[in-house]
Design an enzyme around this catalytic site. Sequence first.
Site, short mmCIF file in Angstrom:
data_model
loop_
_atom_site.label_atom_id
_atom_site.label_comp_id
_atom_site.label_asym_id
_atom_site.label_seq_id
_atom_site.Cartn_x
_atom_site.Cartn_y
_atom_site.Cartn_z
N ARG B 356 -14.67 91.87 68.43
CA ARG B 356 -15.97 91.88 67.92
C ARG B 356 -17.10 90.11 68.26
O ARG B 356 -16.35 89.67 67.73
CB ARG B 356 -16.05 91.92 66.77
CG ARG B 356 -17.72 92.36 65.80
CD ARG B 356 -18.49 93.28 64.68
NE ARG B 356 -18.98 93.96 64.43
CZ ARG B 356 -19.96 92.44 64.28
NH1 ARG B 356 -19.31 91.43 63.87
NH2 ARG B 356 -20.90 92.77 63.49
N GLU B 408 -33.99 92.47 75.72
CA GLU B 408 -32.23 93.01 74.69
C GLU B 408 -32.55 92.00 73.56
O GLU B 408 -31.56 91.68 73.34
CB GLU B 408 -31.23 92.25 76.14
CG GLU B 408 -29.89 91.94 75.93
CD GLU B 408 -30.05 93.84 76.88
OE1 GLU B 408 -30.39 94.19 77.71
OE2 GLU B 408 -28.24 94.31 76.55
#
Lengths: 283, 428
Positions: B356, B408
């Site tokens: 992650r 984003e």
Amino acid sequence: MHRSSEVKHVASYLNTRGCECFGQPCESHCPVLTDRTIHVQLKTFIKIRVKPDRTGVVTDGVKHSMNPFCEIAVEEAIKLKEKKLVKEVVAVSCGPQQVQETIRTALAMGADRGIHVEVSGKDYETLGPLQVSKIFAALAKKEQADLIILGKQAIDDDCNQTGQMIAALLDWPQGTFASEMTLEADKMKVVREVDGGLETIKIKLPAVVTADLRLNTPRYATLPNIMKAKKKKIANVKPADLGVDVCSRLEVLKVDEPPQRQAGVKVETVDDLVGKLKEAGRV
Amino acid sequence: MSCPYLTTVPLFMLQLWYVLSSSAHCVFKQTKALLDHPNTLFLNLTELTDQQKEFQELARKFAREEIVPAAPSYDRSGEYPFPLIKRAWELGLINGHIPEDCGGMGLGIFDSCLITEQLAFGCTGVQTAIEANSLGQMPVIIAGNDAQKKKYLGRMAEEPLMCAYCVTEPGAGSDVAGIKTRAVKKGDEYVVNGQKMWITNGGKANWYFLLARTDPDPKCPTSRAFTGFIVEADTPGVQPGRKELNMGQRCSDTRGITFEDVRIPKENVLIGEGAGFKIAMGAFDKTRPPVAAGATGLAQRALEEATKYALERKTFGKFIAEHQAVSFLLAEMAMKVELARMAYQRAAWEVDQGRRNTYYASIAKAFAGDIANQCAADAVQVFGGNGFNSEYPVEKLMRDAKIYQIYEGTAQIQRLIISREHLGKFKQ
């Protein structure tokens, strides 16, 4: 040598010597470079430096890449293969380990396999057209090549000799400075760029052709082809295996930078100008 | 943790940084989280593989030879750079991350980032149009079933098609949970009504990834209230608005899109009803590093243009690069570019390892967005009066850079994420 009517191989010689040296346009890699060129026109941003012992120019740490004319040669070979006029394209280069990168570029463009003729160290520094053409002649016989396409000259040494020497050693016809080549049965029609214009000749295969600027525009290797190129084979060969002696017959006495440009002098009138020219013995 | 401000450091020194910072915290013995990532991880970043170098070289050649010359006219006209996109597609530079069994090349995020940085060097407008494809495809790649992947990713590999990511609305950008577009189940279909805004490739996409609210109950937790859909752009009721005229990246196609009674078959639901939020957010971990790479490419361009100019322009008898004020500007630009590059490479590499990478991705994106703006402004400064003028390339960079602090995930949202991750690790 017995040969079938269909052309079997095409071998392209790739020159991967240093490209930025000698004031010629730079192929790639400079900290400030913004434009890459494959045509012999744009500015170079690399400062060329003569080695302190004046035996050559500094090539350490300078990125090497495929000679622009050789790119054109590779492109032509691949075009012939796409037209199904040749069966196999073999890319060949002579030099140290780094040369394999350049062969891979040719494989990524579409060549079928590569041959790396290992020449390194001192031998590589003195490697010149005569040695390369001997290697090539030997390889051509071994591989039974029908056509050899090279760039007309390397942009680092500008020799313009290798293609011609190969043809002489093999006693093959040659079509140099080709701006167009067409295969017609077992003859190659070559349009050559000469000083007076364009000359068209027909040469019988097997033959040597050297590529000039306007022959074609080399393609980019696509990403999938770059990945496929990894699986293509590059064979390793030594000059000794081919029975070639790469010892150079030439000795470089010295290499110098071009003389520094002298400052000019500004004059006020035409009379002054004529006077100064007379003084300098120019008029 | 504070660390010495690093200039272009060799990798072993970066390890030293870790040792310094961890010793500075040796008092806080319980914070083993800071020693989370042993130094050996960085060793993988020392050298690109031959293949990565070739990819990078291809993208670099294409950007410098084809994008750079064409960019100014696309910027002036705002025309969609379809010829460039088509050419990039032919070379395999787009859609690299589509899995191999769908016709793509299955590249990792690291390799994609290498390519993105080079394309962005050419023009970030073109690169954003291309990147929007990645963003739209990512939910399908991470959450699509085989049929969906084959259908929607497969067609991208067969033709140069575009897709888009439809989440933002006029009333909800950062607050994704606040989106109001509704999807109501009716038999085997969902009927969607709502409005989306600032959708890149909105007018050019062949299909969209759409996030809509399926559970109207305001008490329903975010993790269950939204659903992700794939919507064909030619579905009746999908109405793209006009092309928006933006400050920068002007050739990129940005529009509002209205959904009026749009019917979506249930086969186009990703994973299942209620799974949408996680998918939409999960896509970001993979798309933020490339966006950071894009910002780095812009900063690199700014640096190179400024350096070239500084070595040509003379003032007070010397090249301006020989004046310390200017050379220090260039030095600081160089520092920022190198660090931004290392940041996105770390983030990309982490996710490719299967870990992650939210923390690193946010750091990379936040940092790269900020430095892109700084470097572009500094480049204009180096150019002086010429920099302000449209005949020179740097004013476009300054206009193009701004959006990197906004889309984003805004710079502020990134800081929210980083602080949350950081405090979370600290508390462990």
